[in-house]
Design a protein around this motif. Structure first.
Motif, PDB file in Angstrom:
ATOM      1  N   LEU A  59       0.831  -1.211   0.000  1.00 36.19           N
ATOM      2  CA  LEU A  59       0.000   0.000   0.000  1.00 36.19           C
ATOM      3  C   LEU A  59       0.861   1.255   0.000  1.00 36.19           C
ATOM      4  O   LEU A  59       0.551   2.237  -0.682  1.00 36.19           O
ATOM      5  CB  LEU A  59      -0.910   0.004   1.225  1.00 36.19           C
ATOM      6  CG  LEU A  59      -2.201  -0.815   1.063  1.00 36.19           C
ATOM      7  CD1 LEU A  59      -2.969  -0.841   2.373  1.00 36.19           C
ATOM      8  CD2 LEU A  59      -3.071  -0.224  -0.056  1.00 36.19           C
ATOM      9  N   ASP A  60       1.946   1.215   0.752  1.00 35.70           N
ATOM     10  CA  ASP A  60       2.857   2.362   0.761  1.00 35.70           C
ATOM     11  C   ASP A  60       3.414   2.629  -0.633  1.00 35.70           C
ATOM     12  O   ASP A  60       3.504   3.779  -1.069  1.00 35.70           O
ATOM     13  CB  ASP A  60       4.008   2.118   1.741  1.00 35.70           C
ATOM     14  CG  ASP A  60       3.588   2.388   3.184  1.00 35.70           C
ATOM     15  OD1 ASP A  60       2.655   3.191   3.373  1.00 35.70           O
ATOM     16  OD2 ASP A  60       4.184   1.804   4.089  1.00 35.70           O
ATOM     17  N   LYS A  63       0.657   4.074  -2.760  1.00 34.79           N
ATOM     18  CA  LYS A  63       0.469   5.488  -2.399  1.00 34.79           C
ATOM     19  C   LYS A  63       1.531   6.346  -3.061  1.00 34.79           C
ATOM     20  O   LYS A  63       1.268   7.418  -3.580  1.00 34.79           O
ATOM     21  CB  LYS A  63       0.585   5.661  -0.877  1.00 34.79           C
ATOM     22  CG  LYS A  63      -0.693   5.410  -0.117  1.00 34.79           C
ATOM     23  CD  LYS A  63      -0.441   5.677   1.384  1.00 34.79           C
ATOM     24  CE  LYS A  63      -1.439   4.867   2.214  1.00 34.79           C
ATOM     25  NZ  LYS A  63      -1.022   4.743   3.620  1.00 34.79           N
ATOM     26  N   ALA A  66       0.842   6.585  -6.743  1.00 37.00           N
ATOM     27  CA  ALA A  66      -0.325   7.432  -6.998  1.00 37.00           C
ATOM     28  C   ALA A  66       0.043   8.897  -6.781  1.00 37.00           C
ATOM     29  O   ALA A  66      -0.372   9.785  -7.541  1.00 37.00           O
ATOM     30  CB  ALA A  66      -1.467   7.029  -6.075  1.00 37.00           C
ATOM     31  N   ASP A  67       0.852   9.119  -5.766  1.00 41.14           N
ATOM     32  CA  ASP A  67       1.307  10.472  -5.474  1.00 41.14           C
ATOM     33  C   ASP A  67       2.184  10.993  -6.615  1.00 41.14           C
ATOM     34  O   ASP A  67       2.038  12.132  -7.070  1.00 41.14           O
ATOM     35  CB  ASP A  67       2.107  10.422  -4.167  1.00 41.14           C
ATOM     36  CG  ASP A  67       2.634  11.777  -3.762  1.00 41.14           C
ATOM     37  OD1 ASP A  67       1.817  12.686  -3.559  1.00 41.14           O
ATOM     38  OD2 ASP A  67       3.867  11.924  -3.668  1.00 41.14           O
ATOM     39  N   LYS A  97      -8.870  -1.474  -0.032  1.00 40.86           N
ATOM     40  CA  LYS A  97      -8.090  -0.303   0.383  1.00 40.86           C
ATOM     41  C   LYS A  97      -7.595   0.526  -0.790  1.00 40.86           C
ATOM     42  O   LYS A  97      -7.210   1.676  -0.637  1.00 40.86           O
ATOM     43  CB  LYS A  97      -6.889  -0.746   1.232  1.00 40.86           C
ATOM     44  CG  LYS A  97      -7.315  -1.172   2.621  1.00 40.86           C
ATOM     45  CD  LYS A  97      -6.120  -1.469   3.510  1.00 40.86           C
ATOM     46  CE  LYS A  97      -6.607  -2.016   4.848  1.00 40.86           C
ATOM     47  NZ  LYS A  97      -5.742  -3.089   5.354  1.00 40.86           N
ATOM     48  N   ASP A 100      -9.507   4.063  -2.767  1.00 37.02           N
ATOM     49  CA  ASP A 100      -9.292   5.503  -2.545  1.00 37.02           C
ATOM     50  C   ASP A 100      -8.455   6.140  -3.642  1.00 37.02           C
ATOM     51  O   ASP A 100      -8.479   7.348  -3.827  1.00 37.02           O
ATOM     52  CB  ASP A 100      -8.538   5.737  -1.220  1.00 37.02           C
ATOM     53  CG  ASP A 100      -9.281   5.113  -0.048  1.00 37.02           C
ATOM     54  OD1 ASP A 100     -10.465   4.753  -0.242  1.00 37.02           O
ATOM     55  OD2 ASP A 100      -8.675   4.989   1.025  1.00 37.02           O
ATOM     56  N   PHE A 101      -7.699   5.310  -4.338  1.00 40.32           N
ATOM     57  CA  PHE A 101      -6.765   5.880  -5.313  1.00 40.32           C
ATOM     58  C   PHE A 101      -7.374   5.892  -6.706  1.00 40.32           C
ATOM     59  O   PHE A 101      -8.116   4.990  -7.074  1.00 40.32           O
ATOM     60  CB  PHE A 101      -5.465   5.063  -5.333  1.00 40.32           C
ATOM     61  CG  PHE A 101      -4.817   4.984  -3.998  1.00 40.32           C
ATOM     62  CD1 PHE A 101      -4.127   6.066  -3.489  1.00 40.32           C
ATOM     63  CD2 PHE A 101      -4.935   3.840  -3.229  1.00 40.32           C
ATOM     64  CE1 PHE A 101      -3.537   5.999  -2.245  1.00 40.32           C
ATOM     65  CE2 PHE A 101      -4.353   3.772  -1.975  1.00 40.32           C
ATOM     66  CZ  PHE A 101      -3.652   4.855  -1.483  1.00 40.32           C
TER      67      PHE A 101
ATOM     68  N   ARG B 475       5.061  13.052  -0.531  1.00 42.58           N
ATOM     69  CA  ARG B 475       5.317  11.670  -0.163  1.00 42.58           C
ATOM     70  C   ARG B 475       6.461  11.058  -0.972  1.00 42.58           C
ATOM     71  O   ARG B 475       7.398  10.482  -0.421  1.00 42.58           O
ATOM     72  CB  ARG B 475       4.032  10.875  -0.373  1.00 42.58           C
ATOM     73  CG  ARG B 475       4.089   9.444   0.085  1.00 42.58           C
ATOM     74  CD  ARG B 475       2.741   8.772  -0.128  1.00 42.58           C
ATOM     75  NE  ARG B 475       1.720   9.386   0.703  1.00 42.58           N
ATOM     76  CZ  ARG B 475       1.441   9.000   1.965  1.00 42.58           C
ATOM     77  NH1 ARG B 475       2.140   8.034   2.510  1.00 42.58           N
ATOM     78  NH2 ARG B 475       0.497   9.573   2.644  1.00 42.58           N
ATOM     79  N   ASP B 517       4.987   8.240   6.330  1.00 40.37           N
ATOM     80  CA  ASP B 517       3.595   8.550   6.663  1.00 40.37           C
ATOM     81  C   ASP B 517       3.401   8.784   8.154  1.00 40.37           C
ATOM     82  O   ASP B 517       2.336   8.569   8.690  1.00 40.37           O
ATOM     83  CB  ASP B 517       2.705   7.414   6.181  1.00 40.37           C
ATOM     84  CG  ASP B 517       3.198   6.088   6.692  1.00 40.37           C
ATOM     85  OD1 ASP B 517       2.659   5.056   6.319  1.00 40.37           O
ATOM     86  OD2 ASP B 517       4.162   6.114   7.510  1.00 40.37           O
TER      87      ASP B 517
END
Lengths: 523, 523
Positions: A59-60, A63, A66-67, A97, A100-101, B475, B517
């Motif tokens: 997930l990190d 993220k 996606a970032d 989870k 969200d992205f 991030r 995070d």
């Protein structure tokens, strides 16, 4: 119109984002890449589930990607997940989870995974038929390519993370651990191996494990080319490397030059699978593919119409490289034309065939790309560019010959140099002959204005006459081309004799100091 | 608007056409070059006239260049003639014959010739004061550069073609021939040599003779950089090379690696002049200029307003290189800004000055130019581009450091490698420190969107805290930058601690696996 997309390959071992700029069907270019050693499949072998820690790492990474996509205005981000996600009992939690992205998440079936990898091979090798093997962290796929199409393929639970956890526990690896692993692998693959043996075809292998093994062998061999795609890894070399890995405690395996630190503890498992496949099918070597599932996914976007194939891999490679370093296209096309004329007309002497014609044409196409670096030494820069890029569809031998042709297109004494060992015995003469054609074409187009419109070659007893068709006397071309009579003579055993309509009664011979104004000796 | 002009340097030895593309005052690029060994000055020493054969060779070359200009639509072709044409009793005949061609023909006076060469030095070296020496086929110029301006200069009848014809006749060169030549040269130069000795300044030398001598010395020394401009040729090395030349018969001198075939028979004369100048002025070395009269002539077009000077040579070099391989300018400027912030804030630790700041800034400017080759290994390609181009204003040491900074801007363990011998003892640490600044700046700008707008550095007891100013949590930047804490620690002896407003109470340390995070330990 140029597009820009990102593809994340969420494997069981590593996660990797690749970013491509492209114009569909025309050209593409990898423009960014972020690799994370996520080990999503860690612990899966014991529990059949994604562990909490592994899910968090994944997930990190997502993220992060996606970032990145948001911050760089990426047109589209697709995440491709394979073995671990498709098999884990609890993967729905993970997938929830991800909602969200803003990204496209695709969980590939085993067959789809095999299919994507096979598409990458079909678009990056000059082969019609092959066995394709892709060994990742969670699973290994073996597929059959036939007439450049995916015939069938299957995923097996033989990824390196999984096998390591199942079989290789000690600080050192024992003989019995190896035996147990091999027994398991053999049970899984037996029918497939039988088919591979019966229906023989080159074995092409992809994935980080085999790339890393090949890199280590290249280091050991001091391989003269810094390229993995298309490298032929010999079974014997793999066997020897495995012996060395087995001698060392797991923690010290990364001391072998070329083995990545974050692969060292799990690379043996994959190596053993490959060794077993090669042994059981009685195969002497495999070919490394630097492309895999990611590239397969990309080609589906780049060539949107099924079967997503380039018409001709080698030609696409050359065109794609040219598109990166665009040069004067009229001049380029004219050098291609003249060099082809020369090659064809001199066929009675050299006797080369279609593969050599293609090589010469590729060199004519790319001869000036080094100008993108600088005019001075642009022949050397061009060779550097050809050597330092993936040239799908070309063997390493062909890539080296292409680079050397570019290098010698305007000066220098064509030599194989340090590449000799990956070339064939008659390649020195081939290089000299093809260089002579290319160089003559280049200097007959010295002013880059196509004023030597065409040429006629006559092979005479002691000399080769080349009659230039031009509206006006092409002084620069005659002068400059005539300087390279030595190379021409070395290549074809005849003196070079250039003539134009105006010089019907005269001619220009291959003397450096002779000038092209008719003051040469009569016929 | 881009222009394209040709300049022919019609020397007494060689004639050379150079073609430039340029935008006045902004950027330029050499795009073509044709060199002919014309020897216009041959026979001049005996008769004071241009010989018939020499005139014909020169006319042929001019015809060739004019033909090239016509065929390639060259905007303007200027021919610059020097010593032989300006001194020959019969040069009007030659000039008359040139009227048929559509070109600008300029016969330079001795002082003008000196001035053009000096302008080339002023625009390609980071020096204010120097002695400039240009030895060609017909004459040798010695000039004084002061405050980057031509103070005075003079042409002497000491060209290598002329001196060879006057003094060196044998198949071997005898001691008395050398003595006679030296006596003649000394008589000509005595007052100038006295001034040079009194008013000492670096000696910068140009022209094919000295370039070729330097090339031979580089080969002998296995010099690690393939660059002549800026090379320091030691007097001792020149003395040794002359000994080797004297040992060989004239015909065998080109067997010395690096000596061009068409210079071999006349290179000794020039070498003897340089030796004498160095001896008489008690100078230990001279600096090679790869630029000369041609470039001086070009700069008069490129910077049309007198005194035709670039405001700052090094900065122009960097900008000119960037213009060849343009990259995302916003990202480039932001990396420059952040790396400068880091450099300035860490000054109490490194104590470096303006020269190092400039080097770091140049590396930040050029860090991504290798993307013009390919994304993969673009750090290595960038280093290749920096090393394989002339970087006027930079010493070879600076050029190498710049290339290494580009090479290590994103990965790898900064090392001097084979360049160590032309670097200084503390350059390894310098490389590590400047690389650490550049790499941190690069990864704090990982998404190329300038969202880490600024930073504040606090040097604490055991760590260095860097507070990032950003509207949202960056991030990708935190994650990627935190991976390079090891290099940072090696460079500055402190742990790297990154924090943002959102993470006031937490922070990201330099642990690879730590995620950005907030799940890191409290202050």
């Amino acid at each position: 119109m140029s597009h820009r997309i990102g593809i994340v390959d969420m494997g069981s071992g590593t996660a990797r984002l690749v970013v491509y700029d492209f114009e569909p069907g025309q050209w593409f270019r990898l423009t960014d890449e972020i690799r994370e050693s996520v080990r999503l499949g860690e612990g899966f072998a014991a529990t059949g589930e994604l562990s909490k820690a592994a899910t968090e790492r994944a997930l990190d990474a997502i993220k992060l990607y996606a970032d990145y996509a948001k911050a760089t205005d990426l047109g589209k981000l697709t995440v491709i997940a394979t073995s671990a996600v498709r098999e884990a009992a609890n993967s729905q939690d993970f997938l929830d989870k991800l909602e969200d992205f803003n990204l496209e998440f695709r969980v590939l079936s085993g067959e789809e995974e095999a299919q994507y990898g096979t598409l990458a091979v079909a678009n990056s090798f000059q082969v019609s038929n092959a066995w394709v093997m892709d060994l990742g962290g969670g699973s290994a796929q073996i597929s059959r390519l036939e007439n450049r199409l995916f015939l069938r393929g299957q995923a097996f639970p033989l990824g390196y993370v999984r096998l390591t956890e199942q079989f290789l526990h000690g600080h050192r690896t024992s003989e019995s651990e190896v035996k147990n692993l091999e027994k398991f692998v053999l049970r899984q693959l037996e029918p497939t191996l039988a088919r591979m043996k019966k229906d023989a075809a080159p074995l092409i292998a992809m994935g980080g494990t085999i790339r890393n093994l090949a890199r280590a062998v290249q280091k050991l061999e001091d391989y003269p080319l810094d390229a993995l795609h298309g490298y032929e890894l010999k079974r014997e070399a793999l066997e020897n490397l495995i012996e060395r890995l087995l001698e060392l405690p797991v923690a010290e395996r990364s001391s072998i030059s070329g083995i990545h630190t974050d692969r060292a503890d799990a690379i043996l498992a994959g190596a053993l699978v490959y060794r077993l496949v090669l042994r059981q099918t009685d195969t002497k070597s495999l070919i490394i593919s630097g492309q895999g599932v990611r590239e397969g996914a990309f080609y589906r976007e780049f060539m949107p119409r099924p079967p997503h194939l380039f018409p001709e891999v080698r030609i696409f490679s050359v065109q794609n490289l040219f598109a990166h370093y665009p040069q004067d296209i009229q001049h380029t096309q004219h050098v291609r034309k003249l060099s082809k004329k020369l090659f064809d007309a001199l066929e009675p002497i050299h006797g080369y065939g279609a593969a050599d014609a293609l090589l010469l044409d590729a060199a004519a196409y790319l001869h000036d790309i080094g100008m993108a670096v600088s005019y001075h030494d642009h022949h050397k820069h061009g060779a550097y560019l050809v050597l330092n890029t993936q040239m799908p569809g070309l063997t390493h031998r062909e890539q080296v010959l292409l680079a050397l042709l570019v290098q010698y297109h305007r000066k220098g004494d064509p030599k194989l140099g340090s590449y000799k060992r990956i070339l064939e015995p008659d390649d020195e003469l081939r290089l000299v002959r093809l260089s002579a054609c290319l160089r003559l074409a280049e200097f007959l187009e010295r002013s880059r204005s196509a004023r030597v419109q065409d040429l006629r070659v006559t092979i005479e007893k002691e000399r080769i006459s080349i009659h230039l068709i031009a509206d006006e006397t092409p002084r620069v071309e005659l002068w400059e081309a005539s300087k390279h009579g030595d190379l021409f003579k070395r290549a074809f055993g005849h003196d070079l004799y250039l003539e134009t309509d105006e010089l019907q009664r005269g001619g220009v011979q291959d003397k450096r100091r002779r000038t092209p104004d008719g003051k040469t000796k009569r016929k």
